[in-house]
Design an enzyme around this catalytic site. Structure first.
Site, mmCIF file in Angstrom:
data_model
loop_
_atom_site.group_PDB
_atom_site.id
_atom_site.type_symbol
_atom_site.label_atom_id
_atom_site.label_comp_id
_atom_site.label_asym_id
_atom_site.label_seq_id
_atom_site.Cartn_x
_atom_site.Cartn_y
_atom_site.Cartn_z
ATOM 1 N N CYS A 114 0.821 -1.222 0.000
ATOM 2 C CA CYS A 114 0.000 0.000 0.000
ATOM 3 C C CYS A 114 0.854 1.270 0.000
ATOM 4 O O CYS A 114 0.334 2.359 -0.251
ATOM 5 C CB CYS A 114 -0.932 0.009 1.200
ATOM 6 S SG CYS A 114 -2.046 -1.389 1.234
ATOM 7 N N HIS A 255 -3.653 7.162 2.986
ATOM 8 C CA HIS A 255 -3.984 5.855 2.424
ATOM 9 C C HIS A 255 -5.411 5.488 2.828
ATOM 10 O O HIS A 255 -5.805 5.644 3.983
ATOM 11 C CB HIS A 255 -2.986 4.821 2.960
ATOM 12 C CG HIS A 255 -3.309 3.423 2.556
ATOM 13 N ND1 HIS A 255 -3.651 3.089 1.266
ATOM 14 C CD2 HIS A 255 -3.367 2.268 3.269
ATOM 15 C CE1 HIS A 255 -3.896 1.792 1.208
ATOM 16 N NE2 HIS A 255 -3.731 1.266 2.411
ATOM 17 N N ASN A 285 -9.883 -0.440 -0.008
ATOM 18 C CA ASN A 285 -8.425 -0.310 -0.016
ATOM 19 C C ASN A 285 -7.889 -0.816 -1.363
ATOM 20 O O ASN A 285 -7.924 -2.016 -1.627
ATOM 21 C CB ASN A 285 -7.857 -1.126 1.151
ATOM 22 C CG ASN A 285 -6.349 -1.007 1.271
ATOM 23 O OD1 ASN A 285 -5.679 -0.522 0.365
ATOM 24 N ND2 ASN A 285 -5.819 -1.462 2.386
HETATM 25 N N1 ACO Z 1 -18.308 -9.221 9.022
HETATM 26 C C1 ACO Z 1 -18.791 -9.518 10.249
HETATM 27 N N2 ACO Z 1 -17.993 -9.778 11.296
HETATM 28 C C2 ACO Z 1 -16.672 -9.751 11.089
HETATM 29 C C3 ACO Z 1 -16.104 -9.469 9.821
HETATM 30 C C4 ACO Z 1 -16.988 -9.188 8.769
HETATM 31 N N3 ACO Z 1 -16.553 -8.880 7.527
HETATM 32 N N4 ACO Z 1 -14.757 -9.505 9.935
HETATM 33 C C5 ACO Z 1 -14.465 -9.819 11.213
HETATM 34 N N5 ACO Z 1 -15.618 -9.976 11.902
HETATM 35 C C6 ACO Z 1 -15.777 -10.281 13.328
HETATM 36 C C7 ACO Z 1 -14.639 -11.097 13.859
HETATM 37 O O1 ACO Z 1 -14.858 -12.474 13.625
HETATM 38 C C8 ACO Z 1 -14.660 -10.753 15.330
HETATM 39 O O2 ACO Z 1 -15.678 -11.509 15.952
HETATM 40 P P1 ACO Z 1 -15.482 -12.119 17.429
HETATM 41 O O3 ACO Z 1 -15.281 -10.934 18.308
HETATM 42 O O4 ACO Z 1 -16.748 -12.868 17.640
HETATM 43 O O5 ACO Z 1 -14.259 -12.977 17.303
HETATM 44 C C9 ACO Z 1 -15.120 -9.284 15.347
HETATM 45 O O6 ACO Z 1 -15.738 -9.058 14.054
HETATM 46 C C10 ACO Z 1 -13.993 -8.297 15.562
HETATM 47 O O7 ACO Z 1 -12.937 -8.576 14.658
HETATM 48 P P2 ACO Z 1 -11.631 -7.684 14.623
HETATM 49 O O8 ACO Z 1 -10.691 -8.222 13.600
HETATM 50 O O9 ACO Z 1 -11.103 -7.501 15.988
HETATM 51 O O10 ACO Z 1 -12.237 -6.294 14.101
HETATM 52 P P3 ACO Z 1 -11.557 -4.887 14.049
HETATM 53 O O11 ACO Z 1 -12.424 -3.896 14.721
HETATM 54 O O12 ACO Z 1 -10.102 -4.913 14.406
HETATM 55 O O13 ACO Z 1 -11.624 -4.534 12.486
HETATM 56 C C11 ACO Z 1 -10.259 -4.509 10.490
HETATM 57 C C12 ACO Z 1 -10.963 -5.358 11.561
HETATM 58 C C13 ACO Z 1 -11.311 -3.712 9.748
HETATM 59 C C14 ACO Z 1 -9.531 -5.428 9.540
HETATM 60 C C15 ACO Z 1 -9.264 -3.528 11.158
HETATM 61 O O14 ACO Z 1 -8.477 -4.230 12.095
HETATM 62 C C16 ACO Z 1 -8.345 -2.839 10.166
HETATM 63 O O15 ACO Z 1 -8.767 -2.009 9.399
HETATM 64 N N6 ACO Z 1 -7.036 -3.117 10.212
HETATM 65 C C17 ACO Z 1 -6.030 -2.431 9.393
HETATM 66 C C18 ACO Z 1 -6.022 -2.856 7.971
HETATM 67 C C19 ACO Z 1 -5.027 -2.003 7.175
HETATM 68 O O16 ACO Z 1 -4.827 -0.849 7.436
HETATM 69 N N7 ACO Z 1 -4.360 -2.540 6.220
HETATM 70 C C20 ACO Z 1 -3.416 -1.707 5.474
HETATM 71 C C21 ACO Z 1 -2.425 -2.433 4.828
HETATM 72 S S1 ACO Z 1 -3.051 -3.600 3.684
HETATM 73 C C22 ACO Z 1 -1.780 -3.886 2.551
HETATM 74 O O17 ACO Z 1 -0.709 -3.421 2.672
HETATM 75 C C23 ACO Z 1 -2.027 -4.763 1.360
#
Ligand code: ACO
Length: 328
Positions: A114, A255, A285
């Site tokens: 990214c 980003h 993204n």
């Molecule tokens: N739909 C419904 N529920 C979901 C989904 C979904 N799509 N995805 C995860 N959940 C659930 C999980 O199973 C979990 O359930 P549980 O509590 O029962 O176990 C709950 O939601 C919370 O999951 P988390 O992963 O803790 O959710 P979080 O609030 O951290 O959000 C996310 C996840 C959106 C991925 C976030 O962590 C994020 O944006 N991270 C950064 C990503 C990023 O910036 N990437 C950049 C680089 S990418 C690259 O370089 C190619």
């Protein structure tokens, strides 16, 4: 002598198909409410079966060349930033150069995930410092949906496809923007937090099926923490070394990974939300294409115009991050 690094054209291509949260809900166990509240994403573009990173990059390149009046044979370099190349070999840049009819130029890919656009701008600046007569076509293109595991709801809702093409040179009558400074950094001890496999790392005996590591895998929560901290730090360091404060910035173009990350970076920097550009809602993204897609939309909607000072910041697999100051 210091030579300028000027952005002289910016072309964009995004696929037709708008993959909405509602459509995703028919493919994977998720909900519009979860996706919008956790990420701010409402839809993303998905390339058609006959499209690829190279075809999207080519379409964006043709638009950039057309708007600048530059011919393919005038290009000295074609560089593609991507983590979803068409093939391991040859480079996507060579495939695009061949299709464009750029007979003689230096063509290669870079992969900073990214952070690919900002790393690439830094590279273009270095090339122009040593070779001021260069004309560089710099494409950022990603087919992220090709490497989504549609059984992994924690990643497949986040990414989309798209391409941009920028032209950089040291001289231009009416450039869009001048690169003022760029900072690139990485913490490669954390390289396993975001991965896309399928390279030459292991034997693939004939007949073996694709394993989960062929697709993008991410430890989202861990990445989130690093992303916010590193992006805010990079912006502060870059501003400081240019004798600027956040109050000198007209627009922050971060980003586009997640609206919560964008908001958190903005608030750490103390910039008004009205000065933070976001289009993650429509594109998700798009990795290397994310920042230039946002810049192009800001220009097109006249949020961005001549005389504005822009701070861009990116973060991605590696872990890599980068900040960029542009004077429009
Ligand atoms: N739909 C419904 N529920 C979901 C989904 C979904 N799509 N995805 C995860 N959940 C659930 C999980 O199973 C979990 O359930 P549980 O509590 O029962 O176990 C709950 O939601 C919370 O999951 P988390 O992963 O803790 O959710 P979080 O609030 O951290 O959000 C996310 C996840 C959106 C991925 C976030 O962590 C994020 O944006 N991270 C950064 C990503 C990023 O910036 N990437 C950049 C680089 S990418 C690259 O370089 C190619």
């Amino acid at each position: 002598m210091n030579h300028a690094c000027l952005l002289t054209a910016l072309g964009v291509y995004t696929p037709e198909h708008r993959l909405t949260n509602a459509e995703l809900c028919t493919m994977v166990d998720t909900s519009d409410e979860w996706i919008t509240s956790r990420t701010g994403i409402c839809s993303r573009r998905r390339l058609a079966p006959e499209e690829s990173t190279a075809t999207m990059g080519l379409a964006a390149a043709k638009r950039a060349l057309q708007s600048s009046g530059i011919q393919p044979q005038d290009l000295s370099h074609i560089i593609v930033a991507t983590c979803t190349p068409d093939k391991l070999c040859p480079s996507t840049a060579c495939i695009i150069a061949g299709s464009l009819g750029a007979p003689s130029c230096m063509a290669f890919d870079i992969n900073a995930a990214c952070s690919g656009y900002l790393y690439g701008v830094s590279l273009c600046r270095s090339i122009l410092a040593g070779q001021p007569d260069a004309t560089i076509l710099f494409i950022a293109a990603e087919a992220m949906t090709r490497r989504m595991n549609w059984n992994d709801r924690s990643t497949c809702v986040l990414f989309g496809d798209g391409a941009t093409a920028s032209i950089f040179s040291a001289t231009a009558e009416q450039p869009l923007a001048q690169v003022r400074d760029v900072l690139c950094d990485a913490d490669c001890s954390l390289h396993s937090l975001i991965t896309i496999g399928g390279g030459a790392e292991k034997e693939l005996p004939a007949g073996q099926s694709i394993e989960d590591d062929f697709f993008l895998q991410m430890q989202g929560r861990e990445v989130f923490k690093h992303a916010v901290r590193r992006m805010a730090e990079a912006c502060k360091t870059l501003l400081e070394r240019n004798g600027l404060t956040i109050h000198d910035i007209d627009l922050l173009v971060p980003h586009q990974a997640n609206m919560r990350i964008i908001d958190a970076v903005g608030s750490r920097l103390g910039i008004a939300s009205s000065k933070v550009f976001a289009n993650v809602e429509q594109y998700g993204n798009t990795s290397a294409a994310s920042v230039p897609l946002a810049l192009a939309e800001a220009l097109q909607t006249q949020v961005l115009s001549h005389g504005k000072r822009v701070l861009c910041v990116s973060f991605g697999a590696g872990l890599t991050w980068s900040a960029l100051l542009l004077d429009f």
